[in-house]
Scaffold this active site. Sequence first.
Site: not given
Length: 464
Positions: A76, A128-129, A219, A262, A386, A453
């Site tokens: 933990y 970006f969303t 980002d 990613k 998009r 979306f």
Amino acid sequence: MTQTRHRSWAEPWKIKMVEPLRMTTREEREAAIERAGYNTFLLDSADVYIDLLTDSGTSAMSDRQWAGMMLGDEAYAGSRNFYHLEEAVREVYGYRHIVPTHQGRGAEHILSQVLIHPGDVVPGNMYFTTTRQHQELAGGRFVDVIVDEAHDPASEHPFKGDVDLDKLRAVIAEAGAERIPYVCVATAVNMAGGQPISLANLRAVRALCDEHGIRIIHDATRVAENAYFLKVREPECADMTIAEIVRALCDLTDGCTMSAKKDALVNIGGFLAVNDDQVFDAARNLVVVYEGLHTYGGMAGRDMEAVAIGLRESVDYDHIRARVGQVEYLGHKLIEFGVPIVHPIGGHGVFIDARAFVPHLDQDVYPAQSLAAEIYLEAGVRTMERGNVSAGRDPATGQNRRPRLELVRVTIPRRVYTQAHMDVTAEAIAEVYERRTGIGGLRMVYEPPALRFFQARFQPLGPA
């Protein structure tokens, strides 16, 4: 003189395990898309043949990553895998401190809560969303400062991710540097079509921000893809390794949010990385509230080990060349068929220009959403919208934002599909393009309050 023949290239990996794919009939797909409310996010994966919805968490891990997962320390507190991850982040990206999260939006949330106050303004090279959503929930307002070419699908500008310095100066002059907690700079800008920012431009942004005492938060989700484009497009980067370019980009920023799903080639995970001790201390306290202890955040030990290995694999030249090369292969196939796409071809997917594809459809009948549904119906290939649906509503007017880019993203997972799958995809989209004049629009019949979306549902308006 001996003439060198053009040689084909192949992926720098071989297949060790396969997952069967289910072929569906047109009738089955018609029933599936109707159940999903014509939203490809709501399709069951069992009803999808080639899944190009996203590259997030859908890539194939390497044998080294799978082996690393067997060494997961699930303590933990103080898991050894956390320290392996911390070491990898410092080595590959150069940031001093790391706060692990379950995925990128966890890092966006914590960063926004730490740095943004009501009334603040956050400039960035295209929204970006999830990033904008967290900024707005913290009381901030996003302002787009990307170059104009980014909003033109036909522009061949090599660095459509660049920040327009005059736009940024105007925002600073209007809002005041004290109301700008940071400038949000994405590499390989997703909503622009996976387009890179140049190293020269980021240096100029750094210099401007230094003049005004403003942070730059990166980002870094697809920074390795951005680095590849710099190596082939920016002369000063030609002789640099991918790892060196990645580090040069990161060194110009004060911290990053990262979706490890990613570039880092894992199925779950992310982190916030910063250099500032006070920001780190505040973020480390918040991660305990929202995610988990600061030495695991939202990840199991085995997942942190896979991320640590994946970060190093992401900057391997052979890997990133093949990754971007497969996207380019699909893009060129679509161009040969006459399909209108965003130029230049991006790093993580091919973006179809829905406005040019179905020019007879107004944006408020959601042409990109309609087109994504049609591509699925044609061949069981799942893509995603998009455009107007993703952009959401203007909170001041309640009207659809109607962005200049109305796109269908055909996103390629890393190390998953073969070139034959790309051929099938291109041919299916070409078939839809041939009957494009008969494609009708959609009306939204269910709209969730945030990030619509993902869960919105639609009904067809009928043939055009």
